[in-house]
Write a protein that holds these residues in place. Sequence first.
Motif, short mmCIF file in Angstrom:
data_model
loop_
_atom_site.label_atom_id
_atom_site.label_comp_id
_atom_site.label_asym_id
_atom_site.label_seq_id
_atom_site.Cartn_x
_atom_site.Cartn_y
_atom_site.Cartn_z
N LEU A 197 0.82 -1.21 0.00
CA LEU A 197 0.00 0.00 0.00
C LEU A 197 0.85 1.26 0.00
CD1 LEU A 197 -3.15 -0.50 2.22
CD2 LEU A 197 -2.93 -0.35 -0.24
N PRO A 199 2.68 3.92 -2.01
CA PRO A 199 2.76 4.38 -3.40
C PRO A 199 4.21 4.59 -3.87
CG PRO A 199 1.93 6.12 -1.97
CD PRO A 199 1.98 4.88 -1.14
N VAL A 200 5.08 4.94 -2.91
CA VAL A 200 6.48 5.14 -3.29
C VAL A 200 7.09 3.82 -3.75
CG1 VAL A 200 8.74 5.85 -2.46
CG2 VAL A 200 6.70 7.12 -1.75
N VAL A 224 -1.47 0.96 -9.74
CA VAL A 224 -1.69 0.83 -8.30
C VAL A 224 -1.11 2.04 -7.57
CG1 VAL A 224 -1.09 -0.51 -6.26
CG2 VAL A 224 -1.82 -1.68 -8.34
N ALA A 227 -3.26 4.96 -8.03
CA ALA A 227 -4.48 4.87 -7.24
C ALA A 227 -4.20 5.20 -5.77
CB ALA A 227 -5.07 3.47 -7.35
N LEU A 228 -3.02 4.80 -5.30
CA LEU A 228 -2.66 5.04 -3.90
C LEU A 228 -2.29 6.49 -3.65
CD1 LEU A 228 -0.55 1.80 -3.33
CD2 LEU A 228 -2.78 2.32 -2.32
N ALA A 229 -1.72 7.14 -4.62
CA ALA A 229 -1.30 8.53 -4.45
C ALA A 229 -1.76 9.33 -5.67
CB ALA A 229 0.22 8.61 -4.29
N ASP A 231 -2.46 12.27 -6.30
CA ASP A 231 -1.98 13.62 -6.60
C ASP A 231 -0.47 13.69 -6.81
OD1 ASP A 231 -4.58 14.58 -6.29
OD2 ASP A 231 -4.32 14.65 -4.10
N PRO A 233 2.96 13.44 -8.71
CA PRO A 233 3.35 13.47 -10.12
C PRO A 233 4.19 12.27 -10.54
CG PRO A 233 4.56 15.13 -8.88
CD PRO A 233 3.57 14.52 -7.93
N GLU A 234 5.00 11.71 -9.63
CA GLU A 234 5.95 10.67 -10.05
C GLU A 234 5.25 9.43 -10.62
OE1 GLU A 234 6.15 12.31 -7.24
OE2 GLU A 234 8.12 13.29 -7.20
N PRO B 5 0.55 10.62 0.24
CA PRO B 5 -0.22 10.53 1.48
C PRO B 5 0.12 9.23 2.20
CG PRO B 5 -1.62 10.10 -0.43
CD PRO B 5 -0.28 10.52 -0.94
N ARG B 16 -11.91 1.53 -7.14
CA ARG B 16 -10.96 1.48 -8.26
C ARG B 16 -10.80 0.03 -8.73
NH1 ARG B 16 -8.50 3.85 -11.91
NH2 ARG B 16 -6.27 3.63 -12.25
#
Lengths: 750, 470
Positions: A197, A199-200, A224, A227-229, A231, A233-234, B5, B16
């Motif tokens: 979970l 996003p990085v 994925v 969807a997790l992050a 906003d 940009p990466e 976040p 989703r």
Amino acid sequence: MSRATEQGCAALASGAWEAARAAFDAAVAAGDDSGPTLLNLALAEDRLGLDGRGRMRALAALHPAWDEPPLRLAESFRRGGEPVAAMDAYDAALAINPNRPEALLGFGAVALLAGEPAAALPRLLRACARTPDAAEGWDALGLAWRALGAAAAAEDAAAQAQTLRPDHFGFALRRAAAALAAGTAEAELVRLDAAPLDPVAATARGVLLAELGRSEDAAAALEVASALAPDAPEPAAALAGVLTAAPWQADTLPALRRAVALVPGDIALRNNLAALLTRHQRHEEARALLEELIAAEGEHPAFLCNLANALVLLGRQAAGVAAARRATTLAPEMHLAWRTLGAALVYDEGADAAELRVVAERASATLARTLPPPPPARGPERRLRLGLLSNKLKTHPVGWLTVAAFEALDPRAFAIVCLAGPPPGRGAGSDPVQRRFHAAAAEWHDVAALAPAAIAARARALGIDILIDLGGWGDDGKLTACADRCAPVQIKWVGNQAYTTGLPEMDWFLTDRWETPAGSEPFFTERLLRLPDGYVCYSPPVHAPEVAPAPVLARGHVTFGNFGNLAKITPSVIAAWAEVLHRVPDSRMVVKAYQFADTAVAARIAAAFAAQGIAPARLDLRGTTAHRTQLAQHADVDIVLDTFPYAGGLTTCEALWMGVPVVTLAGGTFAGRHSASHLHNCGLGDWVAADRAAFVAIAAARAADCAALARLRAELRGRVAHGPLGDAPRFAAALGAALRRAWRAACAAA
Amino acid sequence: MIEAPATADISALVGRVRGLLDRGQLPTAQRLLAAVARVAAPSPELWALQARLALGQGDAAGAAALLDRAVAAAPASASLRLCRAGARAACDDAAAALQDAAEAVLLAPRLPAAKALLGALLLELHRPQEALACLEEAVTDAPSDLAARLALARAQEVCGAAAVAAATLAEGVAQHPAYAGLRTESVLLAVRRGAFEEAVRLAGAARQSGCADAATLGLLGHALSSLGRHDAAADAYVAALHLAPEDDYVRHLVAAAGRIADAGRAPAAYVRAVFDGYAARFDAHLLGLGYRVPGLARAALAGSDCAGPVLDLGCGTGLLAQALADLAPGPWTGVDLSPRMLALAAARGCYAELHEADLPDFLASGNRRCSLVLAGDVLPYFGDLVPLFAAVARHLAPGGRFVCSVESLPGADPPWHLGRLGRYRHAASHVAAAAAAAGLQVARLDAEIIRTEQDEPVPGLFAVLHGGAP
């Protein structure tokens, strides 16, 4: 601290350089000549483009034990893009305070950018030892080790940085890159997968998968991450990159739009978006975006090429040619620029086969040739391995115009080997034309992801004897692979077959005597391999509706039509069509082009007709429809008026299949003579005009004889089905003989 | 640098996942769902999503297991029951699926999908009268439910009301003119009823509406062929092949119509399909009646010594073994392509070994030293007999016999010809030449009626060939 210096510090912190300078000036005027105040004044001056550096130097001389002035001076040089001076200044600070972390890290970063990792390394090692909790130091150290080829040490350092700042995309991406360089990518993938979970981690995983060529998995991971992050940009930019490189994904466009919105400064991303918009037939949007890009960023040749394509597809051929010419002037060694120019010129009025040859040869000359010559052709009469190179072996003009020929080709003489995209799935959802190719082929190899030289190497490893290119240059074509010679004999056939390839490695150009009459040879770098009848074999769709009665019988007036593509509709075409409409009173015209979905485009074309005196009521502009509906709409047309200098190809075959004859003007280029070939091959040679006056005269004369139109309409489908255009066994026999002729010639020359 | 976040909104992620599943992006959905499942509390909603993914990936058993947990957690949910019924049906457990569907109907009596599924399952479990009642209600409640209507028509047909079934389908076609499944079903029903003109009309209408699929066109060809309109039938088969180019069955019919090059033999898939009962769709009537080869063989072998292994090529249901078992004690080995035929042969108990194999593949290896090799009505699926006879000769013991039949082709040139009905006919001279090339002696090569077809005798050749000297 005085009120003025307090204000000045606050202004500096918020980047209000002018206010900061005024505040520190005031403090100095009030008698504050302390080092910090003067240095802050220098900083503000430096940011304002004034001589702050002079003041910093003076302060450094005045306070030889204070490391701050040389450090600030170094940062000024670094910002200004002067790495050597910056490194000197950092060293001056380090001479005073050998363990000043900012100086150690700053020196390292500048040295890395300047390509001096060996100089960076000792400082960065000291920085990490001094401040082991600072992730930036480890990150830079990792880069230094990697640049020096110490992959394992690099991965350790990158791992330190990433562990210290697990929420940082850049550190995670660089750790993944370090793992790739160290050969531990699989372990890194496992590690990243343990944080599902995050996003990085998902972004780093996706980028790493993409690097490993696993683009489908990469896209899934980056979806994925996005969807997790939503906003960040990466992940958006990485996803857009993967999808642009692998356009099999349906929702590339929204992903790219999102990435552009999140990273507006990324010019390449915006250019990719424009190219993708063109691919999705959003030409006006693409054109606007590109013109905006060019206004803001200057005339980059890649922007100009995309702009040229968009303009041509909007029916603005001359402007498209101008943009492409500008690209070739700016980047005369750029393959894409010459290719784009050729693709624009062939649509433009006055398209000239001789100039197209020159342009094609320039495009060809820019290509790298990396492989040695292939083994010579041997065994003139043996069974041959016939390679079909194309991503268009499916429902596409290439499919409709060639598949029946390959199905009927004698399997004892030729084994068909497809070098194409992924093989078709089975079942109703998959493309039936692609499945026809698949069923006709002895082998199918997916080369979609291979670079041109790798395709050539694969084709050679597969022992292809004759390679037929069915894709061409642009639009996902693989023709560039032919520069490296995929086979001892290479032949260009349908698939962007509009003029010569210009490739000395392309041996033959498959054609017929209508497409390339005697005397056409100088316009081709290839030898002309003429088939006895037509150069294509039309395979009518199973779902084509029955031929409808001639509409003139019920309406009492003739309806002309053209179901082509706006790129082929030049101002002269509109003028000629208008002249026909004037000559045939009460006649109407249906013009159908997918570009008319944009009402502004349709309005522009309506205005062009109006300028020729054709009232809007006589004109019916229609946008795109499903293929079967497009076929059915021939029920509304009595006679098709062709385009020039780029004639109809598949659309002409489809009109004939639907019982509608075509008046054409045979031009001077290969692209300009498709209809002439098809018409001759169903006994309509007298519908082929040699010039514009004859075009108008033929159209007017045919429109005057409704009874003859009705008779012809009832016969045409049979003429196509049983004549050379649709008789697959007859065509395949001729094709097989021509291929054998080409092979024997190669054997004789070997 | 914008930072991610720390936590993501689970319900948004679930939405989703649902979107990805709707769009068929299964690998991506799987990844995201796996991620969500590791942090979200387990819930029926999550299990149902995982089940949907599993079904999409062809893992019906996994889906059913997930839905077991979901149903246990939310026993009052009709839609979960319905999902599990679908999963269980995909696991071929119709009885358990039926239970779920019945529960779903009780839980949500106004849900037409539940009744439709219940009816379809009742039909599958051979309870047509109950199915009929259930499906009539389902279609009344939801006249536009295609699955219910298709199942109702099948139930009506099974209950002996084929004309009513045709009307049910016609009503559906009128409601959903673009749905190919209904069109195909109505053409198929007409073919099963022997209403070939009706089938041609329905298939023509489907084609004119642009929604004829390969099955519709294949059926059209069959109906036209049954009406003796062979040219039009060939056109229809060609069109069917264009939509289903990998279908060897249709390909062979197109070759048989002379529209594409003959591949030299009937493809294994064609033969298997014909004899495995897929034939019911196209040409059950092509299978012959009045088959005379067992009797001919019995007469030819009577009184001779047939001790030793017997190889029955294309044994089918074992007619030859049944006819000859007392003359030739065997052991008998049967070879056929059709698993259903082999199952029937096994039930006869005459064979020591049965092999599901293509003849050339089977004959390519070993030497069985048989005293008798039989090929009754199987050579019509091959063109050139020379390689086949050579392969057979390798399996004959010295002095062994090869007894075979072909359909005869007058004259000597061409040596064989692929006929319209998908079988090859052979010239007597070719049979003799193939025997000679394989080193076999022709003891007998006689014109005989092999069987009758549509009350017409089929002229053939009956041959007894001898291996090397005893």
